[in-house]
Every structure is written in C-alpha cells, then in structure tokens.
Design a protein around this motif. Structure first.
Motif, PDB file in Angstrom:
ATOM      1  N   LEU A 168      32.356 -19.244  -7.651  1.00 52.01           N
ATOM      2  CA  LEU A 168      32.458 -17.831  -8.016  1.00 52.01           C
ATOM      3  C   LEU A 168      31.594 -17.601  -9.256  1.00 52.01           C
ATOM      4  O   LEU A 168      32.068 -17.621 -10.388  1.00 52.01           O
ATOM      5  CB  LEU A 168      33.914 -17.450  -8.296  1.00 52.01           C
ATOM      6  N   ARG A 199      30.272 -14.948 -10.084  1.00 52.02           N
ATOM      7  CA  ARG A 199      30.663 -13.651 -10.642  1.00 52.02           C
ATOM      8  C   ARG A 199      31.974 -13.240  -9.987  1.00 52.02           C
ATOM      9  O   ARG A 199      32.320 -13.737  -8.909  1.00 52.02           O
ATOM     10  CB  ARG A 199      29.583 -12.599 -10.399  1.00 52.02           C
ATOM     11  N   PRO A 200      32.744 -12.362 -10.616  1.00 48.76           N
ATOM     12  CA  PRO A 200      34.025 -11.939 -10.027  1.00 48.76           C
ATOM     13  C   PRO A 200      33.827 -11.301  -8.660  1.00 48.76           C
ATOM     14  O   PRO A 200      33.047 -10.362  -8.512  1.00 48.76           O
ATOM     15  CB  PRO A 200      34.557 -10.922 -11.038  1.00 48.76           C
ATOM     16  N   LYS A 201      34.507 -11.828  -7.659  1.00 50.08           N
ATOM     17  CA  LYS A 201      34.390 -11.301  -6.296  1.00 50.08           C
ATOM     18  C   LYS A 201      35.696 -11.540  -5.570  1.00 50.08           C
ATOM     19  O   LYS A 201      35.984 -12.643  -5.097  1.00 50.08           O
ATOM     20  CB  LYS A 201      33.239 -11.998  -5.570  1.00 50.08           C
ATOM     21  N   THR A 202      36.520 -10.496  -5.456  1.00 51.53           N
ATOM     22  CA  THR A 202      37.830 -10.619  -4.821  1.00 51.53           C
ATOM     23  C   THR A 202      37.713 -11.024  -3.360  1.00 51.53           C
ATOM     24  O   THR A 202      38.494 -11.845  -2.862  1.00 51.53           O
ATOM     25  CB  THR A 202      38.599  -9.281  -4.941  1.00 51.53           C
ATOM     26  N   LYS A 203      36.742 -10.466  -2.673  1.00 53.42           N
ATOM     27  CA  LYS A 203      36.574 -10.755  -1.242  1.00 53.42           C
ATOM     28  C   LYS A 203      36.312 -12.236  -1.005  1.00 53.42           C
ATOM     29  O   LYS A 203      36.871 -12.836  -0.073  1.00 53.42           O
ATOM     30  CB  LYS A 203      35.415  -9.919  -0.692  1.00 53.42           C
ATOM     31  N   ASP A 204      35.489 -12.850  -1.844  1.00 59.04           N
ATOM     32  CA  ASP A 204      35.187 -14.287  -1.696  1.00 59.04           C
ATOM     33  C   ASP A 204      36.428 -15.142  -1.940  1.00 59.04           C
ATOM     34  O   ASP A 204      36.666 -16.130  -1.234  1.00 59.04           O
ATOM     35  CB  ASP A 204      34.076 -14.689  -2.664  1.00 59.04           C
ATOM     36  N   LEU A 205      37.222 -14.774  -2.942  1.00 61.29           N
ATOM     37  CA  LEU A 205      38.438 -15.544  -3.236  1.00 61.29           C
ATOM     38  C   LEU A 205      39.444 -15.425  -2.099  1.00 61.29           C
ATOM     39  O   LEU A 205      40.054 -16.427  -1.695  1.00 61.29           O
ATOM     40  CB  LEU A 205      39.047 -15.069  -4.550  1.00 61.29           C
ATOM     41  N   ASN A 252      36.119 -15.672 -14.199  1.00 58.50           N
ATOM     42  CA  ASN A 252      35.702 -15.172 -12.883  1.00 58.50           C
ATOM     43  C   ASN A 252      36.840 -15.248 -11.863  1.00 58.50           C
ATOM     44  O   ASN A 252      37.028 -14.336 -11.055  1.00 58.50           O
ATOM     45  CB  ASN A 252      34.489 -15.966 -12.379  1.00 58.50           C
ATOM     46  N   SER A 307      38.722 -12.039 -10.230  1.00 62.84           N
ATOM     47  CA  SER A 307      38.653 -11.948  -8.767  1.00 62.84           C
ATOM     48  C   SER A 307      40.026 -11.774  -8.135  1.00 62.84           C
ATOM     49  O   SER A 307      40.153 -11.161  -7.078  1.00 62.84           O
ATOM     50  CB  SER A 307      37.987 -13.201  -8.184  1.00 62.84           C
TER      51      SER A 307
END
Length: 210
Positions: free
Chosen positions: A131, A133-139, A164, A168
């Motif tokens: 991660l 960068r912060p990415k809720t969808k990836d988490l 991050n 996220s």
C-alpha cells in the motif's frame, strides 16, 4: 505449539508460522476469560448518569398549604419525590464501575482467548509496502483474498502503526485495527476473523508470554 499457514498479498500460501502461548486449564478457561471480559466492559462505562434528589431540585422551599384543616394530605414541599417535578428516590449518581484484576490473570485470559480463536486466525506476510498510498479498495480486496469476507467482523492486528494501512481501513465498518501491544479480550472474542502478520505474531508472543 500452534502452526499456521502464512499467506502473501495475493492470498497464496507462502510458508508457515508457529507460536506458543500458555493458556489456562480447560476447567478454568471459561471462568477467567469471562472475568476479563466483564472487567473490560465495566471499565469502559463512563458512570456519569446522575439525577437530582429532593434537596437538589430547584424550588420547594415554601410549604404548599397549612398542615391541618384543608382536607388534603400534609405536604412540606412541592419538590417531594411524590410530586411532578420533584426529586428522584434512589436515582443514579456518578460512580466508578471499574473492576480490578491481577496482571497475570489478565494476560492469562488474553492468551487463552487467542488460543481458542486459532481456527479463525489468518496470518499474512507484511503488506505495508503493498500500500504505497492509502487505498481502501486494495485493502478490502486483500482481506477477501485472505479469507475474510466484507460481511464478517475483522480484527486486524498490526506490529506497529502504519499511516497508509490506517487511512485505508479507518472507514471500513466491520474492520477494527489494533496494535499487537494493545490487545484485549473483547476484541479477540468479538471478531469473526483475526488477521495478523508474522511480525505482529512474534510481538504478541514476546509481550504476552509468561
């Protein structure tokens, strides 16, 4: 000794991890975990509920009517608990609900609770670098690949705070993130799935072992 499969970012098996935590005896396990859970919930109570007694309610200084001769029941104040607008009998007052429990007992309860949740424990490789960068969808996608569905309550145990990962996952309704050094019995029992990393597992064993 408990051995768990370690999954990588893609959800594939990438090795094994083992840990050993001494738990309470079977006949005492439920009792000590219950005590720790009750303590945790009691200590979370604010204890600020308060009501006014007849001496604290405003007004009521004058006797409503004379003692005898009116045919009505005698009354000394219109702030009596029997009257509308009067004080409260035996109402709640600010109090401290906290309960004490020995440190060794608390740690034993924590180890026992974690040991009993081994079937729901998911160990993964360190994924902070994934991660960038912060990415809720990836988490959320990673959690699904690891076996934690969005409908389940997930406890994510991290070895240290990661900006991050925190950004996220902070808006995910069923996800709670906690550091390995700040575990508690309630979160371990409340979660449907427990996700942790290799490093967090080592830190748990280091901090909460005998």
């Amino acid at each position: 000794m408990v051995t768990c499969v370690v999954k990588n970012w893609q959800g594939e098996e990438a090795g094994e991890a083992s840990f050993e935590l001494s738990a309470a005896k079977e006949e005492n396990a439920a009792h000590i975990v219950h005590r720790a859970l009750v303590r945790h919930l009691a200590n979370a109570r604010q204890g600020t509920a308060s009501t006014k007694t007849r001496s604290e309610v405003r007004g009521g200084g004058r006797k409503p009517w004379r003692q005898k001769g009116t045919g009505r029941a005698r009354a000394g104040s219109n702030r009596s608990p029997l009257w509308r607008g009067g004080g409260v009998i035996f109402g709640p007052k600010p109090r401290d609900y906290s309960q004490k429990m020995n440190r060794k007992e608390r740690r034993l309860a924590l180890r026992t609770a974690l040991q009993n949740r081994v079937e729901d424990l998911i160990v993964v490789e360190e994924f902070g670098e994934q991660l960038s960068r912060p990415k809720t969808k990836d988490l959320l996608s990673a959690l699904a690949r690891w076996g934690a569905s969005p409908d389940e309550k997930v406890l994510l145990i991290l070895p240290e705070k990661s900006e991050n990962i925190y950004l996220s996952g902070r808006n995910v309704e069923n996800l709670k993130m906690i550091l390995a050094t700040a575990l508690n019995v309630y979160d371990l029992l409340n979660a449907d799935k427990i996700v942790t990393t290799n490093l967090a597992l080592q830190k748990i064993q280091e901090v909460y072992s005998d």
